[in-house]
Write a protein that holds these residues in place. Sequence first.
Motif, PDB file in Angstrom:
ATOM      1  N   ALA A  10      64.437 -10.832  68.848  1.00 35.87           N
ATOM      2  CA  ALA A  10      63.422 -11.803  69.259  1.00 35.87           C
ATOM      3  C   ALA A  10      62.247 -11.816  68.278  1.00 35.87           C
ATOM      4  O   ALA A  10      61.774 -12.886  67.877  1.00 35.87           O
ATOM      5  CB  ALA A  10      62.937 -11.495  70.663  1.00 35.87           C
ATOM      6  N   ILE A  14      61.353 -15.118  65.932  1.00 44.53           N
ATOM      7  CA  ILE A  14      60.035 -15.746  66.025  1.00 44.53           C
ATOM      8  C   ILE A  14      59.337 -15.731  64.667  1.00 44.53           C
ATOM      9  O   ILE A  14      58.720 -16.723  64.262  1.00 44.53           O
ATOM     10  CB  ILE A  14      59.181 -15.063  67.112  1.00 44.53           C
ATOM     11  CG1 ILE A  14      59.756 -15.399  68.486  1.00 44.53           C
ATOM     12  CG2 ILE A  14      57.721 -15.471  67.011  1.00 44.53           C
ATOM     13  CD1 ILE A  14      59.162 -14.621  69.615  1.00 44.53           C
ATOM     14  N   THR A  15      59.446 -14.628  63.950  1.00 40.23           N
ATOM     15  CA  THR A  15      58.837 -14.547  62.619  1.00 40.23           C
ATOM     16  C   THR A  15      59.449 -15.569  61.681  1.00 40.23           C
ATOM     17  O   THR A  15      58.729 -16.240  60.931  1.00 40.23           O
ATOM     18  CB  THR A  15      58.991 -13.127  62.055  1.00 40.23           C
ATOM     19  OG1 THR A  15      58.371 -12.200  62.949  1.00 40.23           O
ATOM     20  CG2 THR A  15      58.356 -13.012  60.684  1.00 40.23           C
ATOM     21  N   VAL A  18      58.097 -19.062  62.557  1.00 36.37           N
ATOM     22  CA  VAL A  18      56.709 -19.267  62.149  1.00 36.37           C
ATOM     23  C   VAL A  18      56.609 -19.399  60.630  1.00 36.37           C
ATOM     24  O   VAL A  18      55.880 -20.261  60.120  1.00 36.37           O
ATOM     25  CB  VAL A  18      55.812 -18.125  62.685  1.00 36.37           C
ATOM     26  CG1 VAL A  18      54.421 -18.190  62.095  1.00 36.37           C
ATOM     27  CG2 VAL A  18      55.748 -18.175  64.190  1.00 36.37           C
TER      28      VAL A  18
END
Length: 77
Positions: A10, A14-15, A18
């Motif tokens: 997760a 997410i990194t 972004v």
Amino acid sequence: MKKKSKKMVAAIVITILVISYFLFYMWIGFSISSGIPFIMKVGLLVIPIGLIVLMVSLLFERINEIKEEDKDDLSKY
């Protein structure tokens, strides 16, 4: 899949999302940068790169927290 692995996946996903947003922002900025001043071009490059470096460093911190989570939980009891 272990709970620890899910947390790592997760954080990595997410990194990546972004960072791809920041890269898209840089690309859009440079594709329309024909009439903007030089200082704004530098800002369109430096700010997203700084945020990308920050996101990667935060990812490494989060991964270390996830790895050490078991040790911290055992010390509570």
